[in-house]
Design a protein around this motif. Structure first.
Motif, short mmCIF file in Angstrom:
data_model
loop_
_atom_site.label_atom_id
_atom_site.label_comp_id
_atom_site.label_asym_id
_atom_site.label_seq_id
_atom_site.Cartn_x
_atom_site.Cartn_y
_atom_site.Cartn_z
N MET A 68 0.84 -1.18 0.00
CA MET A 68 0.00 0.00 0.00
C MET A 68 0.89 1.24 0.00
SD MET A 68 -2.81 1.30 2.83
CE MET A 68 -1.71 1.54 4.20
N ASN A 69 0.57 2.19 -0.86
CA ASN A 69 1.26 3.48 -0.89
C ASN A 69 0.76 4.36 0.24
OD1 ASN A 69 2.68 2.79 -3.17
ND2 ASN A 69 1.30 3.83 -4.57
N VAL A 70 1.68 5.01 0.92
CA VAL A 70 1.37 5.93 2.01
C VAL A 70 2.30 7.13 1.87
CG1 VAL A 70 1.49 6.26 4.52
CG2 VAL A 70 0.62 4.12 3.59
N GLU A 71 1.78 8.27 2.26
CA GLU A 71 2.61 9.46 2.30
C GLU A 71 2.66 9.97 3.74
OE1 GLU A 71 2.95 13.86 0.30
OE2 GLU A 71 1.12 12.71 0.01
N ALA A 72 3.84 10.28 4.20
CA ALA A 72 4.01 10.87 5.53
C ALA A 72 4.74 12.19 5.34
CB ALA A 72 4.82 9.94 6.43
N ASP A 73 4.28 13.22 6.03
CA ASP A 73 4.92 14.53 5.89
C ASP A 73 6.06 14.69 6.89
OD1 ASP A 73 3.65 15.11 8.29
OD2 ASP A 73 2.30 16.62 7.45
N ALA A 74 6.66 15.86 6.90
CA ALA A 74 7.83 16.10 7.75
C ALA A 74 7.50 15.99 9.23
CB ALA A 74 8.43 17.47 7.44
N SER A 75 6.25 16.27 9.61
CA SER A 75 5.88 16.17 11.03
C SER A 75 5.92 14.73 11.53
CB SER A 75 4.49 16.78 11.27
OG SER A 75 3.47 15.98 10.68
N VAL A 76 5.78 13.79 10.62
CA VAL A 76 5.91 12.36 10.95
C VAL A 76 7.35 11.91 10.75
CG1 VAL A 76 5.20 10.02 10.32
CG2 VAL A 76 3.50 11.84 10.44
N ALA A 77 7.96 12.32 9.65
CA ALA A 77 9.33 11.88 9.34
C ALA A 77 10.31 12.25 10.45
CB ALA A 77 9.78 12.47 8.00
N ILE A 78 10.16 13.41 11.06
CA ILE A 78 11.07 13.82 12.13
C ILE A 78 11.00 12.82 13.29
CG2 ILE A 78 9.43 15.38 13.29
CD1 ILE A 78 13.11 16.20 12.89
N LYS A 79 9.83 12.24 13.50
CA LYS A 79 9.62 11.29 14.59
C LYS A 79 10.29 9.94 14.30
CE LYS A 79 5.18 13.44 15.68
NZ LYS A 79 5.71 14.33 16.64
N TRP A 80 10.64 9.68 13.06
CA TRP A 80 11.39 8.46 12.73
C TRP A 80 12.82 8.54 13.25
CZ3 TRP A 80 9.70 8.61 6.93
CH2 TRP A 80 8.39 8.13 6.81
N PHE A 81 13.30 9.74 13.44
CA PHE A 81 14.72 9.94 13.76
C PHE A 81 14.99 10.49 15.15
CE2 PHE A 81 14.18 10.42 9.15
CZ PHE A 81 14.99 9.38 8.73
N LEU A 82 14.05 11.26 15.69
CA LEU A 82 14.26 11.89 16.99
C LEU A 82 13.14 11.51 17.94
CD1 LEU A 82 15.25 15.50 15.85
CD2 LEU A 82 16.77 13.57 16.35
N PRO A 83 13.47 11.21 19.17
CA PRO A 83 12.42 10.85 20.14
C PRO A 83 11.60 12.08 20.53
CG PRO A 83 14.57 10.91 21.21
CD PRO A 83 14.81 11.15 19.75
N GLU A 84 10.31 11.96 20.36
CA GLU A 84 9.38 13.01 20.76
C GLU A 84 8.00 12.39 20.82
OE1 GLU A 84 8.17 15.30 16.72
OE2 GLU A 84 10.11 15.88 17.53
N GLU A 85 7.02 13.16 21.24
CA GLU A 85 5.66 12.62 21.32
C GLU A 85 5.23 12.08 19.95
OE1 GLU A 85 1.11 14.09 22.22
OE2 GLU A 85 2.76 15.35 22.87
#
Length: 140
Positions: A1-18
């Motif tokens: 399935m194709n999905v798009e995630a924006d920068a508000s999600v991508a940042i969470k892949w790399f840095l711990p945050e809520e």
């Protein structure tokens, strides 16, 4: 399935945050990620702010940029999305950068996953899904 995630999600892949746990689950799913090429710039801006505040080590962002390139299966030229994104942004009185993601999701007929509250408020009727709502649906 194709999905798009924006920068508000991508940042969470790399840095711990809520929301990082939900973002990691999204990344570990069987989704194939697509993004406008502007995601690189948007993410770089978020990382720059974190580095300037001393929240991440100098140079850490370069490694993240390389890793992001491996994670996204399909990169799409923002220039091809800009005209429609600009018109939508003017109609909604919302930043055009966010609407570039929305326009790509429309073209791909793929859900846009975001943690950007302003975008969710701006586009409540569209195929824009809050990261936390995606996680709840994935649990069901």
């Amino acid at each position: 399935m194709n999905v798009e995630a924006d920068a508000s999600v991508a940042i969470k892949w790399f840095l711990p945050e809520e929301g990082s746990d939900d973002a990691a689950r999204l990344l570990a799913s069987d989704a194939e990620f697509h993004a406008p090429d502007s995601l690189r710039l948007d993410l770089a801006g978020l990382l720059q702010r974190r580095e300037m505040r001393g929240e991440i080590a100098a140079g850490h962002a370069r490694g993240i940029a390389r890793e992001l390139d491996r994670m996204v299966a399909g990169w799409h030229p923002s220039a091809e999305l800009l005209g429609a994104a600009y018109a939508e942004a003017m109609a909604r009185r919302h930043p055009v950068a966010d609407l570039v993601y929305f326009e790509l999701s429309k073209r791909l007929r793929a859900p846009l996953i975001t943690a950007n509250r302003a975008l969710l408020i701006c586009m409540p009727w569209a195929s824009v899904t809050a990261l936390e709502d995606w996680a709840k649906m994935a649990d069901a």
